[in-house]
Structures are given as C-alpha cells and as structure tokens.
Design a protein around this motif. Structure first.
Motif, PDB file in Angstrom:
ATOM      1  N   CYS A   1      49.812  26.415  80.456  1.00 45.43           N
ATOM      2  CA  CYS A   1      49.061  27.245  79.508  1.00 45.43           C
ATOM      3  C   CYS A   1      49.384  26.887  78.059  1.00 45.43           C
ATOM      4  CB  CYS A   1      49.348  28.717  79.750  1.00 45.43           C
ATOM      5  SG  CYS A   1      50.944  29.303  79.095  1.00 45.43           S
ATOM      6  N   GLY A   2      50.366  26.025  77.853  1.00 44.19           N
ATOM      7  CA  GLY A   2      50.761  25.616  76.509  1.00 44.19           C
ATOM      8  C   GLY A   2      51.968  26.348  75.973  1.00 44.19           C
ATOM      9  N   GLY A   3      52.433  27.373  76.695  1.00 43.50           N
ATOM     10  CA  GLY A   3      53.562  28.159  76.233  1.00 43.50           C
ATOM     11  C   GLY A   3      54.891  27.439  76.402  1.00 43.50           C
ATOM     12  N   LEU A   4      55.865  27.806  75.576  1.00 38.20           N
ATOM     13  CA  LEU A   4      57.207  27.234  75.670  1.00 38.20           C
ATOM     14  C   LEU A   4      57.928  27.809  76.875  1.00 38.20           C
ATOM     15  CD1 LEU A   4      59.473  25.515  74.348  1.00 38.20           C
ATOM     16  CD2 LEU A   4      60.114  27.578  73.053  1.00 38.20           C
ATOM     17  N   ILE A   5      58.619  26.953  77.612  1.00 34.83           N
ATOM     18  CA  ILE A   5      59.384  27.374  78.774  1.00 34.83           C
ATOM     19  C   ILE A   5      60.833  27.612  78.366  1.00 34.83           C
ATOM     20  CG2 ILE A   5      60.235  26.680  81.049  1.00 34.83           C
ATOM     21  CD1 ILE A   5      57.696  25.035  81.374  1.00 34.83           C
ATOM     22  N   LYS A   6      61.408  28.697  78.868  1.00 36.93           N
ATOM     23  CA  LYS A   6      62.800  29.053  78.562  1.00 36.93           C
ATOM     24  C   LYS A   6      63.579  29.194  79.869  1.00 36.93           C
ATOM     25  CE  LYS A   6      65.635  32.719  76.475  1.00 36.93           C
ATOM     26  NZ  LYS A   6      66.381  33.030  77.716  1.00 36.93           N
ATOM     27  N   PRO A   7      64.796  28.647  79.921  1.00 39.12           N
ATOM     28  CA  PRO A   7      65.623  28.840  81.120  1.00 39.12           C
ATOM     29  C   PRO A   7      65.921  30.323  81.351  1.00 39.12           C
ATOM     30  CG  PRO A   7      66.511  27.090  79.743  1.00 39.12           C
ATOM     31  CD  PRO A   7      65.455  27.778  78.934  1.00 39.12           C
ATOM     32  N   GLU A   8      65.968  30.693  82.628  1.00 42.42           N
ATOM     33  CA  GLU A   8      66.321  32.072  82.980  1.00 42.42           C
ATOM     34  C   GLU A   8      67.835  32.214  83.017  1.00 42.42           C
ATOM     35  OE1 GLU A   8      63.617  34.912  84.657  1.00 42.42           O
ATOM     36  OE2 GLU A   8      63.697  34.192  82.597  1.00 42.42           O
ATOM     37  N   VAL A   9      68.467  31.886  81.905  1.00 37.83           N
ATOM     38  CA  VAL A   9      69.898  32.091  81.721  1.00 37.83           C
ATOM     39  C   VAL A   9      70.078  33.064  80.567  1.00 37.83           C
ATOM     40  CG1 VAL A   9      70.495  29.805  82.608  1.00 37.83           C
ATOM     41  CG2 VAL A   9      70.155  30.117  80.155  1.00 37.83           C
ATOM     42  N   VAL A  10      71.158  33.827  80.641  1.00 36.44           N
ATOM     43  CA  VAL A  10      71.425  34.822  79.601  1.00 36.44           C
ATOM     44  C   VAL A  10      72.128  34.128  78.443  1.00 36.44           C
ATOM     45  CG1 VAL A  10      72.585  36.986  79.055  1.00 36.44           C
ATOM     46  CG2 VAL A  10      71.596  36.636  81.340  1.00 36.44           C
ATOM     47  N   LEU A  11      71.455  34.058  77.309  1.00 36.85           N
ATOM     48  CA  LEU A  11      72.028  33.435  76.124  1.00 36.85           C
ATOM     49  C   LEU A  11      72.846  34.457  75.348  1.00 36.85           C
ATOM     50  CD1 LEU A  11      68.900  31.410  74.922  1.00 36.85           C
ATOM     51  CD2 LEU A  11      70.778  30.634  76.389  1.00 36.85           C
ATOM     52  N   TYR A  12      73.729  33.962  74.499  1.00 40.88           N
ATOM     53  CA  TYR A  12      74.470  34.862  73.613  1.00 40.88           C
ATOM     54  C   TYR A  12      73.475  35.667  72.778  1.00 40.88           C
ATOM     55  CZ  TYR A  12      78.784  32.354  74.707  1.00 40.88           C
ATOM     56  OH  TYR A  12      79.857  31.808  75.353  1.00 40.88           O
ATOM     57  N   GLY A  13      73.703  36.962  72.710  1.00 40.68           N
ATOM     58  CA  GLY A  13      72.786  37.832  71.987  1.00 40.68           C
ATOM     59  C   GLY A  13      71.757  38.492  72.872  1.00 40.68           C
ATOM     60  N   GLU A  14      71.716  38.126  74.163  1.00 37.58           N
ATOM     61  CA  GLU A  14      70.796  38.742  75.112  1.00 37.58           C
ATOM     62  C   GLU A  14      71.565  39.660  76.062  1.00 37.58           C
ATOM     63  OE1 GLU A  14      67.281  35.409  75.549  1.00 37.58           O
ATOM     64  OE2 GLU A  14      68.962  35.298  76.948  1.00 37.58           O
ATOM     65  N   SER A  15      70.855  40.604  76.642  1.00 36.07           N
ATOM     66  CA  SER A  15      71.466  41.541  77.582  1.00 36.07           C
ATOM     67  C   SER A  15      71.434  40.981  79.000  1.00 36.07           C
ATOM     68  CB  SER A  15      70.706  42.879  77.558  1.00 36.07           C
ATOM     69  OG  SER A  15      70.759  43.468  76.273  1.00 36.07           O
ATOM     70  N   LEU A  16      72.399  41.397  79.801  1.00 35.41           N
ATOM     71  CA  LEU A  16      72.382  41.030  81.208  1.00 35.41           C
ATOM     72  C   LEU A  16      71.228  41.739  81.908  1.00 35.41           C
ATOM     73  CD1 LEU A  16      76.174  41.210  82.203  1.00 35.41           C
ATOM     74  CD2 LEU A  16      74.915  39.355  81.092  1.00 35.41           C
ATOM     75  N   ASP A  17      70.733  41.115  82.974  1.00 38.57           N
ATOM     76  CA  ASP A  17      69.683  41.743  83.762  1.00 38.57           C
ATOM     77  C   ASP A  17      70.194  43.048  84.364  1.00 38.57           C
ATOM     78  OD1 ASP A  17      67.067  41.553  85.390  1.00 38.57           O
ATOM     79  OD2 ASP A  17      68.608  41.772  86.939  1.00 38.57           O
ATOM     80  N   GLY A  18      69.445  44.109  84.179  1.00 36.89           N
ATOM     81  CA  GLY A  18      69.899  45.427  84.593  1.00 36.89           C
ATOM     82  C   GLY A  18      70.109  45.564  86.081  1.00 36.89           C
TER      83      GLY A  18
END
Length: 252
Positions: free
Chosen positions: A156-173
C-alpha cells in the motif's frame, strides 16, 4: 541469601525442579548469548561498540520516526538475527515444558529461539523480529518483508515497522498481563540471563509470592537479596544439569 557454590546450588535446584509442577522462567539476553546473539551490557555487548548514535538511541521510537533509514541499517545488521539456533538453556526449558513442569517462559528477547526450541507458552515482553506491521494499513509480514536495504514498504506504500518494543514505547498489555498472571500463580520462579536493569520488565519479580525464587546470572543483579537460591554462572550448563531427574541421566 548468600551465593551458593555451583555444585551444591545446582543439586538444590535439581531437587526443587523434581518436586515442582508449576515453574515459570523469566529470562533475558544471557539466555541467547550462547546462541551467538550479542547482548547489550556485557563487556562485548552492543552498548560498548561504536556507532554514530548509542544503540539505546537508535532503538527508540523517536529515532525510528526521525531517522528510519539509520534505524534499519542498525536493525538489519545487529538485531535481525534469523539464522541463530537455540542454545542449551532454550532446549532445557523446552524439555521442562514437555515434562509438564514448566508453565510459561517470559522473555525480554526478541529472537524467537524459545519457540524454535519447542516452547509453546512464551510471553515475549519486547516483541519479536518475526513479525512486522505496516504503519498505514496494519498488514503483517515476516522478516523477508523488510528486504535487504532501504526503507521497507508495504504494497500500500506505507512504512513497515518491526513488532518490537522500542525505547519510549509501552509493553503490550495482554502480554504483560499474561506474564503477571503466570508469575503470581507459580510455585517456583527461575530468573536467568538478565541483569534485571530494564523496567518495567524487571518489576515483574514483585508479583512472585512463593519461596523458591532462583536467580542465575554471571554477575550481580539488584534483586540478588530476594533470591532463595542464587547461582553465578552461565545459564545453559546450569539448567541442563538441573533438569536431569534425580539419580538419572540428562534427557536432552
């Protein structure tokens, strides 16, 4: 609790493993260094290598948004390790699960090696390199979808991001809650290969209410004083020896 010498400590750990049927393991980078995956904080870890930015900066949500090309250059070179094979600790834990003793693995690693070894109930607190998501349409893809260079783009043209938790992001609930539930209900908690320096993951130990807290690490951790059994050394050999049935031979 005072530190045990390896022989006496492993024998005690083996007796506990033999008598428990509700064990949970919580681990970090030290579990996978035996598979050739570098950690962050050891003498040869990523934090001590030279880059234009510190690894913790590169692996942050803000850096990904501002410098995605540089993020992916580092990520592909240092984090996207799909060819690694499970080490002795991964195999020992998978064997404990097959015996019906280990109820869950909680890991700070993103390398998927516990699943490769055969573990089925794995809570990946920091995500996984094996899943990536388009930031525009939400479509998922595996590591092959990231390509070899440049910015990975969805159809679709969108940027792909790894499903890893980066610094500054919250853990999956849901993942975090599953880990909390497993720890709070377990009879025995084995913690290994982690400095217990990264929060909120390290804070999970507060949910353990039992009296068989085992800490296995090469160096000291802030939680050593809480341990009912403290072992210094490499986690793979220690776990491999400890899962041998009492009076039996290794079953790996």
């Amino acid at each position: 609790m005072s530190e045990h010498n390896e022989r006496d400590g492993v024998e005690r750990l083996r007796r506990w493993v033999d008598s428990c049927d509700n064990i949970v393991f919580f681990g970090g980078a030290g579990v996978s260094t035996e598979s050739g995956i570098p950690d962050f904080r050891s003498e040869d870890g990523l934090y001590r290598q030279h880059y234009d930015w510190p690894p913790e900066t590169i692996l942050s949500a803000g850096f990904f948004a501002a410098h995605p090309e540089e993020f992916y250059r580092f990520y592909r070179e240092k984090m996207l390790v799909t060819g690694a094979q499970p080490g002795p600790a991964h195999l020992a834990l998978a064997e404990l699960e097959r015996r019906g003793k280990l109820r869950a693995v909680i890991t700070q690693n993103i390398d998927g090696l516990h699943q490769k070894a055969g573990s089925r109930r794995v809570y990946e607190l920091h995500g996984t390199i094996y899943q990536n998501r388009c930031l525009s349409c939400g479509a998922l893809c595996g590591p092959e979808g990231l390509g070899k260079s440049g910015l990975p783009r969805c159809s679709c043209g969108g940027l792909i991001k790894p499903e890893v938790v980066l610094y500054g992001e919250s853990l999956d609930g849901a993942t975090l809650q599953g880990a909390v539930d497993a720890i709070s209900r377990c009879e025995m908690l084995i913690v290994g290969g982690t400095s217990l320096a990264v929060y909120p993951a390290a804070g999970l130990l507060q949910y353990y209410r039992g009296h068989r807290l085992v800490l296995i690490n090469k160096g000291p951790t802030p939680q050593d004083g809480r341990a009912d059994l403290l072992l210094r050394g490499s986690i793979g050999p220690i776990l491999t020896e400890a899962i041998r049935p009492l009076g039996g031979e290794a079953a790996l």
